[in-house]
Each structure stands twice: as C-alpha cells, then as structure tokens.
Design a protein around this motif. Structure first.
Motif: not given
Length: 405
Positions: A275-277, A282-284, A324-325, A332-333
């Motif tokens: 749903r999100f970039d 990760v920045m958020t 965990g997030l 992956a990045l």
C-alpha cells in the motif's frame, strides 16, 4: 493463475528448526548472563554482555562463507559443517573455566549457526520458486517469530533446576537432535550438475559491488544501525529487568511481552508493503522511532520521571514494533540493486549488517549504567542516523521489493 504446490509439514518444520537455532543460541542465554558474569569474573564494565555479542559476531562472519561452500559441496555437507562447529563451540563454552575461553566457544557457535540459517533459504529455493518460495519462507518466519518468546523461557526453566552450564547442555541436545533429523530426513537438493568450483571470488566481488553501489550501501548501513538497536536491547535487557525491576524468574515472561511488538508489526508489514512506497514507509517508521525514543530519554534523563515496570514494557513494545517494520523492508531495499547476484549479495549484506549491528549494539550495551537512559538514547541516535542516511543519500525512487510476511 498460479496454483499452490503442496508443502510437506515435516519439511516446513525442519526448515523452521534450522532458522530457530540462531534464536536459541542467543535468547536462551539471556536469563543467565549475570550468573555467568559472576562465575567467570566478568561483571565489571558489563563485560558479561559479550556472551551475546560474540555469538552474533560469529554469525555475521559465517554468512560470508556458507554460500560458496553450499554451491561447491552441496547443501547437506555445508549444513553438517555448521552443526559440527556449533556443537564443538558449545562444548568449549560448557567446560570453560575462563571468560575468554567461553567467548571463543560462543564465536564458534555463531560461525556454526550461520550455516543452517543461510542454507535453509537455499534449500527452499532449490525446491520451490516464485510465489511458492515466498509462501514457504513466510510460513517459516511465522514459526520463527515465536522463538524469541520460547527460548528465554527454556533458559529460565533450566536455571530453576541447574546452573548456567546446563543451558549449554540443553543446546547440545537440541542441536544434535535437529542435526540427526536433518541428516536422516532431508535429501540433497543441489543437482550435481549445478555444483560450482569452490571459490570465494564471488563473495569478494559482491562485497565490492555492495560497497560501491550507493543505494545498496546506504540501506545496508541503515539496516546495521537498526540491527544495532536490537542487539543493544538484547545486551541491556537482562540488566534492566533483573537489576532495576528485580523480576527474578519472571524475566522470560516480561521479555515475551516486549517481543509481542515484533509479531504485530510482522503481520501488519505484509499488508503495508503493498500500500505504501517502501522508502517512505521506512523513513516514516525511523522518524517515529527516533522521536519516541529521544522523547522518552528526555523525560527520563531531564525531567526525572521514574518508569514503572509495565510502563517500560509498553515502551519496549513500541520499539520492537518499529524493529519488525524495519528489518525486512530495509533488507529488501538494500537487495534491490543486486538482482543478478542476489545469492552472494544477500550473504554479504547480511554479514555487513550483522557486524555493524554488533559494533553499535555493543556500544549501547556497554553504556548501561543501571538505568534505562543509555538504551533509550542509543535507540534514538541509531534511528536518527539511519534516517539521515536514507534521506540524504538514497534515491528518492525505489521500486517496492517483495517482502515475505
């Protein structure tokens, strides 16, 4: 339309067991750290924490080597080497009379445990591809999530009836049983025609490419900083719960409550990544984690607020939720630029992440001064630095990578 291939429950459980060995060798020791430090004269300057950081250092180093070994020898011989190193290292720690010998055994345990962990993914990849592989790895990780909850309870249970050396005895029994299970029930999955000559040149090339590819390096460094926060948490948590809150034999129960955050976020992450970039996500999360940790540090260190046990547990649930997030998404990045060398790049990135994490986490752990303040500052600074790296030096557009669940 893709049809799900059947998965043998025994295969799934065996692969999960290989993954869980790492957590067993780390988390079962958490309740006994102070006892080990007392018996081996390592309580000064928080040196007893090296019981955890040393095994993680071994795991980091081991990830460089098992990929080439598994491609040259086959999956089973490489896993067998890992089990042999684990058991030899555990025997060394079991009979160690000095702290230095104990640490040597722990590094060897980490070198060994890296083998089953790394090669587990290769075995799954040999047997399944695409959505099937993602589904199986997701199921394996779902089982793995429970290991940080169960492992400290096993360690504490042993301590109720025996000393810390008996925990190493338990690890030998569990490792040997898993090894026998693997040898008897898991076939070799690498086709002899696909075996490659033993060479570490691909590892060196992958390391060079990771280091010289800016976006991959930035996300690897960010992942290492966040991993350092987790290691700092593991190194400090026994001193906090036993030393500050005097939890005694309830340590694993409270530790399990704090680990709930990882379970919640792992479940949520499988939905959020679609749903999100990924970069913005990760920045958020890093901005939120840094802000919360530094705000907590301000209230504890400057305002002088005393945090109750359950207040601290609530704070750590939020922190582990952020962990965990971040872990899977940063991985992956960091892997996104290396599709053609995904195998060796994965081992290289994992090793670099772990070793930076050990360095950062050890600094946080050794800063423990009988309060929760150094840990909170460490979390806040590490998340802030990771965020700064991503904001300033990573590309603004990164395609979402597939993150198993």
């Amino acid at each position: 339309m893709h049809t799900k291939s059947p998965v043998r429950i025994e295969f799934l459980l065996l692969m999960a067991a290989l993954q869980c060995l790492m957590a067993l060798y780390v988390d079962t020791m958490l309740p006994s750290l102070h006892q080990i430090g007392s018996d081996l004269d390592a309580l000064d300057n928080n040196r007893y924490q090296f019981v955890i950081s040393s095994v993680m250092l071994g795991m980091g180093l081991g990830q460089f080597f098992y990929g080439p070994l598994a491609d040259a020898w086959g999956r089973k011989p490489a896993v067998n080497l890992g089990f042999a190193l684990m058991i030899i290292g555990t025997l060394i720690s079991l009979f160690a009379q000095t702290f230095e010998v104990m640490l040597a055994g722990r590094v060897l345990q980490g070198l060994g445990a890296a083998g089953p962990r790394v090669i587990c993914m290769a075995i799954v990849r040999d047997k399944h591809v695409g959505p099937d592989m993602a589904r199986i790895m997701s199921l394996i990780m779902t089982i793995f999530i429970f290991s940080p909850v169960v492992a400290p309870m096993l360690g504490q249970l042993v301590l109720l009836f025996a000393g810390w050396r008996a925990i190493f005895g338990m690890l030998i029994v569990l490792s040997t049983a898993t090894w026998i299970w693997f040898v008897l029930r898991q076939e070799e999955t690498l086709d002899p025609a696909n075996r490659a000559p033993l060479s570490f040149v691909p590892v060196l090339k992958a390391m060079r490419q990771v280091i010289t590819t800016r976006v991959g390096l930035i996300y690897t460094l960010a992942a290492g900083l966040i991993h350092g926060s987790l290691i700092g948490f593991l190194l400090s948590i026994q001193g906090v719960l036993h030393g500050i809150y005097e939890t005694g034999a309830m340590f694993p129960v409270y530790f399990a409550m704090m680990a709930l955050g990882v379970g919640f976020s792992s479940f949520m992450n499988s939905k959020l990544v679609y749903r999100f970039d990924l970069r913005k996500l990760v920045m958020t999360v890093m901005a939120f984690s840094a802000s919360v940790s530094l705000l907590e540090a301000f209230f504890v260190g400057v305002i002088g607020i005393e945090v109750s046990l359950f207040g601290f547990i609530a704070m750590m649930i939020v922190t582990t939720f952020c962990f965990g997030l971040l872990f899977g998404n940063l991985n992956a990045l960091s892997m996104a630029p290396f599709g053609k060398i995904a195998g060796v790049a994965s081992g290289t990135i994992g090793a670099l992440t772990m070793m930076l994490g050990v360095l950062v986490g050890t600094f946080i752990g050794l800063s423990f001064d009988g309060t929760i303040l150094p840990m909170l500052i460490g979390f806040g600074v590490a998340s802030s630095l990771a965020l700064l790296l991503v904001v300033l030096f990573s590309e603004s557009r990164v395609k979402n990578a597939s993150v198993a669940g």
